[in-house]
Design a protein around this motif. Sequence first.
Motif, PDB file in Angstrom:
ATOM      1  N   GLU A 165       0.824  -1.215   0.000  1.00  0.00           N
ATOM      2  CA  GLU A 165       0.000   0.000   0.000  1.00  0.00           C
ATOM      3  C   GLU A 165       0.861   1.268   0.000  1.00  0.00           C
ATOM      4  N   SER A 166       2.056   1.178   0.608  1.00  0.00           N
ATOM      5  CA  SER A 166       2.902   2.371   0.744  1.00  0.00           C
ATOM      6  C   SER A 166       3.845   2.593  -0.435  1.00  0.00           C
ATOM      7  N   ILE A 167       3.905   1.651  -1.371  1.00  0.00           N
ATOM      8  CA  ILE A 167       4.839   1.738  -2.489  1.00  0.00           C
ATOM      9  C   ILE A 167       4.379   2.803  -3.483  1.00  0.00           C
ATOM     10  N   GLU A 168       5.356   3.538  -4.031  1.00  0.00           N
ATOM     11  CA  GLU A 168       5.046   4.675  -4.899  1.00  0.00           C
ATOM     12  C   GLU A 168       5.399   4.460  -6.365  1.00  0.00           C
ATOM     13  N   THR A 169       6.157   3.435  -6.691  1.00  0.00           N
ATOM     14  CA  THR A 169       6.509   3.179  -8.081  1.00  0.00           C
ATOM     15  C   THR A 169       6.394   1.693  -8.377  1.00  0.00           C
ATOM     16  N   ASP A 172       9.599  -0.170  -7.523  1.00  0.00           N
ATOM     17  CA  ASP A 172       9.679  -0.525  -6.101  1.00  0.00           C
ATOM     18  C   ASP A 172       8.755  -1.695  -5.779  1.00  0.00           C
ATOM     19  N   LEU A 173       7.627  -1.746  -6.465  1.00  0.00           N
ATOM     20  CA  LEU A 173       6.704  -2.855  -6.262  1.00  0.00           C
ATOM     21  C   LEU A 173       7.351  -4.171  -6.679  1.00  0.00           C
ATOM     22  N   ASN A 174       8.026  -4.154  -7.840  1.00  0.00           N
ATOM     23  CA  ASN A 174       8.746  -5.344  -8.304  1.00  0.00           C
ATOM     24  C   ASN A 174       9.792  -5.781  -7.298  1.00  0.00           C
ATOM     25  N   ALA A 175      10.597  -4.812  -6.835  1.00  0.00           N
ATOM     26  CA  ALA A 175      11.694  -5.136  -5.923  1.00  0.00           C
ATOM     27  C   ALA A 175      11.168  -5.662  -4.590  1.00  0.00           C
ATOM     28  N   THR A 176      10.109  -5.020  -4.080  1.00  0.00           N
ATOM     29  CA  THR A 176       9.555  -5.439  -2.793  1.00  0.00           C
ATOM     30  C   THR A 176       8.934  -6.820  -2.892  1.00  0.00           C
TER      31      THR A 176
END
Length: 218
Positions: A165-169, A172-176
């Motif tokens: 929910e806190s991811i902005e790109t 970053d979603l891929n990496a997380t």
Amino acid sequence: MTAHKNVFTALSAAQMAMEPVIKGAINPAFKGEGKPKGTAYADLSDVVSAVRPALVENGLAYFHQIIRTEGGGLDMRTSLVHGESETRIDCDVPLIVSKNDMQGMKSATTYAKRIGLESVTGIAPEDDDGNAAAKAAPKSDRPKNQDAIDGMHEKAVADARVMIESIETVDDLNATWKTFSPAVRADQRVIDDGKKRKTELQNADMGGDFIPHQGEAK
């Protein structure tokens, strides 16, 4: 490979993914009723097969080495190492050699390696004694520690959903996403949140493509 802070968090995640240890070897020295060929037991290769994939997935490696004790004896040390954090767990098992030759040493070291690997990973062979099972009352298939496992999974899922929910790109979603354990990535709630956040980010024109991972419908 999933990233973790230290050997303990990595082992916790690995234990959730470990396969049960099946007793694939037969000891002909212990025969009895219903066991004409001998008693089944898990040898070193059975234990390795059960734990290695989950350890590797979580950045863990293990190795064995013979060390000399202060009293002059010999121990087999099994080390479970998390390379990224340089943290480790060690287990020393005394080498009890029944015959003073290489065959006796080989038998002792193999047995000590198995005990050490079971100890540092926390895994145990399944009770697959067919004769005992036939005489015993029916038991639940639910593991004794299932409540604890479920609790750990629910916490991991809740943490993952907050992070998504806190991811902005999308990058970053891929990496997380790659940092989540296979069990978390397979949870439908996490999959749905990931897909929803991906759509939101793409609609905002803030990144590229979200790569589906284990458990996500393509």
